[in-house]
Scaffold this motif. Sequence first.
Motif, short mmCIF file in Angstrom:
data_model
loop_
_atom_site.label_atom_id
_atom_site.label_comp_id
_atom_site.label_asym_id
_atom_site.label_seq_id
_atom_site.Cartn_x
_atom_site.Cartn_y
_atom_site.Cartn_z
N MET A 107 0.82 -1.20 0.00
CA MET A 107 0.00 0.00 0.00
C MET A 107 0.85 1.25 0.00
O MET A 107 0.73 2.08 -0.90
N CYS A 108 1.71 1.40 0.97
CA CYS A 108 2.43 2.66 1.14
C CYS A 108 3.50 2.89 0.08
O CYS A 108 3.74 4.03 -0.29
N VAL A 109 4.14 1.84 -0.39
CA VAL A 109 5.23 2.00 -1.36
C VAL A 109 4.71 1.85 -2.80
O VAL A 109 5.04 2.65 -3.67
N SER A 110 3.87 0.84 -3.02
CA SER A 110 3.38 0.57 -4.37
C SER A 110 2.03 1.20 -4.67
O SER A 110 1.53 1.10 -5.78
N HIS A 111 1.45 1.84 -3.68
CA HIS A 111 0.20 2.59 -3.85
C HIS A 111 -0.93 1.71 -4.37
O HIS A 111 -1.75 2.15 -5.18
N GLN A 112 -1.00 0.48 -3.88
CA GLN A 112 -2.12 -0.39 -4.26
C GLN A 112 -3.29 -0.06 -3.34
O GLN A 112 -3.37 -0.54 -2.21
N VAL A 113 -4.17 0.78 -3.81
CA VAL A 113 -5.26 1.31 -3.00
C VAL A 113 -6.58 1.02 -3.68
O VAL A 113 -6.71 1.20 -4.89
N ALA A 114 -7.57 0.57 -2.88
CA ALA A 114 -8.89 0.30 -3.44
C ALA A 114 -9.85 1.47 -3.24
O ALA A 114 -10.73 1.71 -4.06
N ARG A 115 -9.67 2.20 -2.14
CA ARG A 115 -10.57 3.32 -1.82
C ARG A 115 -9.77 4.47 -1.25
O ARG A 115 -8.84 4.26 -0.49
N TRP A 116 -10.17 5.68 -1.63
CA TRP A 116 -9.57 6.91 -1.10
C TRP A 116 -10.62 7.71 -0.35
O TRP A 116 -11.79 7.72 -0.73
N GLY A 117 -10.18 8.39 0.68
CA GLY A 117 -11.03 9.39 1.30
C GLY A 117 -10.96 10.69 0.53
O GLY A 117 -10.25 10.79 -0.48
N GLN A 118 -11.67 11.71 1.03
CA GLN A 118 -11.75 12.97 0.28
C GLN A 118 -10.58 13.88 0.56
O GLN A 118 -10.36 14.85 -0.17
N GLY A 119 -9.83 13.61 1.61
CA GLY A 119 -8.65 14.40 1.94
C GLY A 119 -8.94 15.47 2.96
O GLY A 119 -10.06 15.97 3.07
N THR A 120 -7.90 15.82 3.73
CA THR A 120 -7.99 16.91 4.70
C THR A 120 -6.69 17.71 4.63
O THR A 120 -5.60 17.14 4.55
N GLN A 121 -6.82 19.03 4.64
CA GLN A 121 -5.67 19.90 4.47
C GLN A 121 -4.92 20.06 5.79
O GLN A 121 -5.52 20.34 6.83
N VAL A 122 -3.61 19.90 5.72
CA VAL A 122 -2.72 20.21 6.85
C VAL A 122 -1.76 21.29 6.39
O VAL A 122 -1.05 21.12 5.40
N THR A 123 -1.75 22.40 7.12
CA THR A 123 -0.86 23.51 6.79
C THR A 123 -0.01 23.83 8.00
O THR A 123 -0.54 24.07 9.09
N VAL A 124 1.30 23.79 7.80
CA VAL A 124 2.24 24.10 8.88
C VAL A 124 2.92 25.41 8.53
O VAL A 124 3.70 25.50 7.58
N SER A 125 2.59 26.43 9.30
CA SER A 125 3.10 27.76 8.98
C SER A 125 3.06 28.64 10.22
O SER A 125 2.17 28.49 11.06
N SER A 126 4.02 29.56 10.30
CA SER A 126 4.01 30.52 11.39
C SER A 126 3.29 31.80 10.97
O SER A 126 3.17 32.73 11.76
#
Length: 126
Positions: A107-126
């Motif tokens: 999964m993590c290296v070869s990206h064999q994925v059956a389902r994806w979520g919609q995503g959530t934004q993470v922003t690291v900033s001062s």
Amino acid sequence: QVQLVESGGGLVQPGGSLRLSCTVSGYTLDYLTIGWFRQAPGKEREGVSCIRNNDGSTYYADAVKGRFTISRDNAKNAVYLQMNSLNPEDTAVYYCAAAATLTVQSMCVSHQVARWGQGTQVTVSS
């Protein structure tokens, strides 16, 4: 049909922490491999961390080892990503992903994925 819903993203200062949640419905967590991926603007999607629920095996990308921790709560059918010591390079949209009984490397290296979520934004900033 498996559905994935992410939550917990937001804006955080460098050095701060966030915990992402992935709630799974439509399938029991016991037989799934769940992963967290991220995609920054102009970059390819990368596998951050994955967990295989039937044996507890985990994978972490080198960039997050020692800072991020993946965990699961089978009773809540949820997987979490605790992110500590965040830096601006961690800024990205984070996606939850699922597949049945894959190895964490598949999964993590070869990206064999059956389902994806919609995503959530993470922003690291001062």
